[in-house]
Design a protein around this motif. Structure first.
Motif, PDB file in Angstrom:
ATOM      1  N   TYR A  33       0.855  -1.190   0.000  1.00  0.00           N
ATOM      2  CA  TYR A  33       0.000   0.000   0.000  1.00  0.00           C
ATOM      3  C   TYR A  33       0.894   1.244   0.000  1.00  0.00           C
ATOM      4  O   TYR A  33       2.052   1.186   0.427  1.00  0.00           O
ATOM      5  CB  TYR A  33      -0.920   0.009   1.242  1.00  0.00           C
ATOM      6  N   VAL A  77      -9.757   2.592   4.363  1.00  0.00           N
ATOM      7  CA  VAL A  77     -10.579   3.816   4.356  1.00  0.00           C
ATOM      8  C   VAL A  77     -11.973   3.469   3.843  1.00  0.00           C
ATOM      9  O   VAL A  77     -12.116   2.882   2.775  1.00  0.00           O
ATOM     10  CB  VAL A  77      -9.922   4.864   3.435  1.00  0.00           C
ATOM     11  N   GLN A  78     -12.985   3.818   4.616  1.00  0.00           N
ATOM     12  CA  GLN A  78     -14.350   3.381   4.265  1.00  0.00           C
ATOM     13  C   GLN A  78     -15.242   4.490   3.692  1.00  0.00           C
ATOM     14  O   GLN A  78     -16.441   4.313   3.580  1.00  0.00           O
ATOM     15  CB  GLN A  78     -15.027   2.773   5.509  1.00  0.00           C
ATOM     16  N   SER A  80     -17.507   6.555   1.531  1.00  0.00           N
ATOM     17  CA  SER A  80     -18.279   6.283   0.316  1.00  0.00           C
ATOM     18  C   SER A  80     -19.604   7.037   0.386  1.00  0.00           C
ATOM     19  O   SER A  80     -19.935   7.606   1.429  1.00  0.00           O
ATOM     20  CB  SER A  80     -18.530   4.780   0.169  1.00  0.00           C
ATOM     21  N   GLU A  81     -20.323   7.056  -0.709  1.00  0.00           N
ATOM     22  CA  GLU A  81     -21.647   7.717  -0.746  1.00  0.00           C
ATOM     23  C   GLU A  81     -22.488   7.017  -1.799  1.00  0.00           C
ATOM     24  O   GLU A  81     -21.931   6.433  -2.722  1.00  0.00           O
ATOM     25  CB  GLU A  81     -21.511   9.158  -1.268  1.00  0.00           C
ATOM     26  N   ARG A  84     -21.909   8.651  -5.513  1.00  0.00           N
ATOM     27  CA  ARG A  84     -20.740   9.509  -5.323  1.00  0.00           C
ATOM     28  C   ARG A  84     -20.183   9.923  -6.699  1.00  0.00           C
ATOM     29  O   ARG A  84     -20.040   9.083  -7.569  1.00  0.00           O
ATOM     30  CB  ARG A  84     -19.688   8.680  -4.568  1.00  0.00           C
ATOM     31  N   GLU A 118     -21.860   2.052  -3.459  1.00  0.00           N
ATOM     32  CA  GLU A 118     -21.663   2.119  -4.910  1.00  0.00           C
ATOM     33  C   GLU A 118     -22.499   1.056  -5.626  1.00  0.00           C
ATOM     34  O   GLU A 118     -23.135   1.325  -6.648  1.00  0.00           O
ATOM     35  CB  GLU A 118     -20.166   1.918  -5.194  1.00  0.00           C
ATOM     36  N   ASP A 141     -14.844  -6.946  -0.969  1.00  0.00           N
ATOM     37  CA  ASP A 141     -14.025  -6.071  -0.129  1.00  0.00           C
ATOM     38  C   ASP A 141     -13.224  -6.958   0.828  1.00  0.00           C
ATOM     39  O   ASP A 141     -13.507  -8.153   0.957  1.00  0.00           O
ATOM     40  CB  ASP A 141     -14.926  -5.110   0.669  1.00  0.00           C
ATOM     41  N   ILE A 142     -12.249  -6.340   1.511  1.00  0.00           N
ATOM     42  CA  ILE A 142     -11.498  -7.116   2.512  1.00  0.00           C
ATOM     43  C   ILE A 142     -11.956  -6.814   3.927  1.00  0.00           C
ATOM     44  O   ILE A 142     -11.495  -7.438   4.866  1.00  0.00           O
ATOM     45  CB  ILE A 142      -9.971  -6.857   2.436  1.00  0.00           C
ATOM     46  N   HIS A 202     -12.853 -10.634  -0.926  1.00  0.00           N
ATOM     47  CA  HIS A 202     -11.901 -10.846  -2.013  1.00  0.00           C
ATOM     48  C   HIS A 202     -10.873  -9.739  -1.944  1.00  0.00           C
ATOM     49  O   HIS A 202     -11.233  -8.561  -1.869  1.00  0.00           O
ATOM     50  CB  HIS A 202     -12.623 -10.820  -3.365  1.00  0.00           C
ATOM     51  N   ARG A 219     -13.549   2.064  -7.675  1.00  0.00           N
ATOM     52  CA  ARG A 219     -13.290   3.494  -7.521  1.00  0.00           C
ATOM     53  C   ARG A 219     -12.750   3.788  -6.127  1.00  0.00           C
ATOM     54  O   ARG A 219     -13.227   3.269  -5.132  1.00  0.00           O
ATOM     55  CB  ARG A 219     -14.583   4.258  -7.786  1.00  0.00           C
ATOM     56  N   VAL A 221      -9.987   2.989  -4.691  1.00  0.00           N
ATOM     57  CA  VAL A 221      -9.285   1.881  -4.037  1.00  0.00           C
ATOM     58  C   VAL A 221      -7.809   1.902  -4.465  1.00  0.00           C
ATOM     59  O   VAL A 221      -6.912   1.871  -3.626  1.00  0.00           O
ATOM     60  CB  VAL A 221      -9.914   0.516  -4.407  1.00  0.00           C
ATOM     61  N   TYR A 224      -4.857   3.902  -2.875  1.00  0.00           N
ATOM     62  CA  TYR A 224      -4.170   3.480  -1.644  1.00  0.00           C
ATOM     63  C   TYR A 224      -3.047   2.491  -1.917  1.00  0.00           C
ATOM     64  O   TYR A 224      -2.367   2.068  -0.992  1.00  0.00           O
ATOM     65  CB  TYR A 224      -5.186   2.869  -0.662  1.00  0.00           C
ATOM     66  N   PHE A 225      -2.886   2.074  -3.175  1.00  0.00           N
ATOM     67  CA  PHE A 225      -1.886   1.060  -3.532  1.00  0.00           C
ATOM     68  C   PHE A 225      -0.642   1.714  -4.148  1.00  0.00           C
ATOM     69  O   PHE A 225      -0.758   2.749  -4.804  1.00  0.00           O
ATOM     70  CB  PHE A 225      -2.454   0.091  -4.585  1.00  0.00           C
TER      71      PHE A 225
HETATM   72  C1  SAM Z   1     -12.584   4.536  -0.032  1.00  0.00           C
HETATM   73  S1  SAM Z   1     -13.399   2.991  -0.103  1.00  0.00           S
HETATM   74  C2  SAM Z   1     -14.138   3.066  -1.695  1.00  0.00           C
HETATM   75  C3  SAM Z   1     -15.597   2.704  -1.691  1.00  0.00           C
HETATM   76  C4  SAM Z   1     -16.319   2.846  -3.024  1.00  0.00           C
HETATM   77  N1  SAM Z   1     -15.686   2.072  -4.074  1.00  0.00           N
HETATM   78  C5  SAM Z   1     -16.410   4.301  -3.444  1.00  0.00           C
HETATM   79  O1  SAM Z   1     -15.674   4.743  -4.323  1.00  0.00           O
HETATM   80  O2  SAM Z   1     -17.238   5.018  -2.883  1.00  0.00           O
HETATM   81  C6  SAM Z   1     -12.054   1.851  -0.320  1.00  0.00           C
HETATM   82  C7  SAM Z   1     -12.435   0.402  -0.097  1.00  0.00           C
HETATM   83  O3  SAM Z   1     -11.393  -0.452  -0.594  1.00  0.00           O
HETATM   84  C8  SAM Z   1     -11.308  -1.564   0.272  1.00  0.00           C
HETATM   85  N2  SAM Z   1     -10.011  -2.216   0.086  1.00  0.00           N
HETATM   86  C9  SAM Z   1      -8.810  -1.864   0.596  1.00  0.00           C
HETATM   87  N3  SAM Z   1      -7.879  -2.764   0.242  1.00  0.00           N
HETATM   88  C10 SAM Z   1      -8.487  -3.697  -0.538  1.00  0.00           C
HETATM   89  C11 SAM Z   1      -8.049  -4.881  -1.198  1.00  0.00           C
HETATM   90  N4  SAM Z   1      -6.795  -5.283  -1.117  1.00  0.00           N
HETATM   91  N5  SAM Z   1      -8.947  -5.607  -1.890  1.00  0.00           N
HETATM   92  C12 SAM Z   1     -10.241  -5.215  -1.967  1.00  0.00           C
HETATM   93  N6  SAM Z   1     -10.724  -4.103  -1.353  1.00  0.00           N
HETATM   94  C13 SAM Z   1      -9.853  -3.355  -0.649  1.00  0.00           C
HETATM   95  C14 SAM Z   1     -11.492  -0.945   1.655  1.00  0.00           C
HETATM   96  O4  SAM Z   1     -11.849  -1.912   2.631  1.00  0.00           O
HETATM   97  C15 SAM Z   1     -12.607   0.071   1.381  1.00  0.00           C
HETATM   98  O5  SAM Z   1     -13.878  -0.484   1.590  1.00  0.00           O
END
Ligand code: SAM
Length: 278
Positions: A33, A77-78, A80-81, A84, A118, A141-142, A202, A219, A221, A224-225
């Motif tokens: 990450y 990070v959780q 969302s809307e 959105r 979403e 999600d994880i 997943h 979107r 996600v 953060y990588f």
């Molecule tokens: C900021 S939220 C995005 C939610 C939604 N997609 C949106 O755009 O409103 C990021 C999500 O990515 C998930 N996440 C983080 N690492 C992940 C991974 N390795 N595989 C799948 N999901 C992951 C987090 O748990 C979180 O729920």
């Protein structure tokens, strides 16, 4: 003369050891990450759990599985809307739906679905565009707590005015209030919207290709990588999409620097929607 070893700050060493411990004990892998964001989140967690150092936090994480469950909410990070970035949903409605209509059956994968906002938005949009009955939605999600909330489809009532405005701006064809019932400070969304949805654990970091799908929304996600992990995730998307399938990313994400850029064409440039080449 041998080369001098690279010196790392103590904080960085401790963070690496903590992430290594988490992978070995809990099989959640945050090592790829983006470091700046992981550091920020771990700092919050360290203070929250009243630990002086990350080594202290590591000791507690390894010995207290409950603490790890709580730490997971700091690390993912959780935010969302519903609907959105409404312009993204307008693009789906006006530019993607005409293509999607040509398929007798559809599979949609929302990767990193958080608490389901979403996926719920897409389920509403697909109902309004009369595509719902031929579609299966996968939300992954994880974060297990987020997945539970996604399955329940219950959101705080004080978020509803934002959701309603987003839905309207996304070209909503009816009132959002048709889709939920208000009860005890919560908005309970109609179960039938999740009738064709499957939520499951997943990880884009460690799990394999998911299913053969026509549309992937992932979107907010990939931000953060780090680059290597982004490439891994986009590689999974490429393998999971059918020929000419669509990939929607968040407004701060793009395939521009991706190792897989040649596998996709821009479909709606402004909304980061791509189409897999044939
Ligand atoms: C900021 S939220 C995005 C939610 C939604 N997609 C949106 O755009 O409103 C990021 C999500 O990515 C998930 N996440 C983080 N690492 C992940 C991974 N390795 N595989 C799948 N999901 C992951 C987090 O748990 C979180 O729920």
């Amino acid at each position: 003369m041998g080369t001098l070893p690279v010196r790392h700050e103590t904080e960085d060493i401790e963070i690496r050891l903590l992430l290594e411990g988490i992978v070995q004990k809990y099989h959640y892998d945050f090592r790829g990450y983006a470091m700046a964001s992981i550091k920020r989140r771990l700092r919050q967690a360290r203070d929250h759990f009243d630990c002086r150092t990350y080594s202290q936090l590591q000791e507690r994480v390894l010995h207290e599985p409950k603490l790890f469950a709580a730490l997971l909410s700091f690390l993912t990070v959780q935010v969302s809307e519903l609907f959105r970035d409404p312009a993204y949903f307008i693009a789906i409605r006006e530019l993607l739906v005409p293509h999607l209509r040509t398929y007798p059956s559809l599979k949609v994968w929302v990767a990193g679905c958080s608490a389901g906002e979403e996926l719920m938005s897409l389920a509403i949009l697909f109902r309004e565009e009369e595509l719902e009955d031929r579609t299966l939605f996968y939300g992954t999600d994880i974060n297990p707590q987020a997945l539970q909330r996604a399955e329940a489809g219950i959101y705080d009532l004080d978020r509803i005015s934002l959701f309603t405005e987003n839905h309207r701006l996304a070209g909503g064809k009816s009132s959002l209030s048709n889709y939920y019932t208000a009860a005890y400070g919560s908005a309970v969304f109609d179960k039938s919207l999740r009738r064709r949805a499957v939520f499951s654990d997943h990880s884009l970091v460690s799990d394999q290709v998911f299913a053969e799908v026509q549309l992937i929304c992932c979107r907010n996600v990939l931000i953060y990588f780090d680059r290597g992990l982004q490439d891994r995730a986009v590689g999974l998307f490429k393998e999971s999409l059918t020929r000419k399938g669509f990939l929607g990313l968040g407004s701060k994400e793009s395939l521009r620097f991706s190792a897989h850029v040649d596998a996709f064409d821009d479909f709606v440039h402004s909304e980061r929607i791509y189409q897999k080449r044939g």
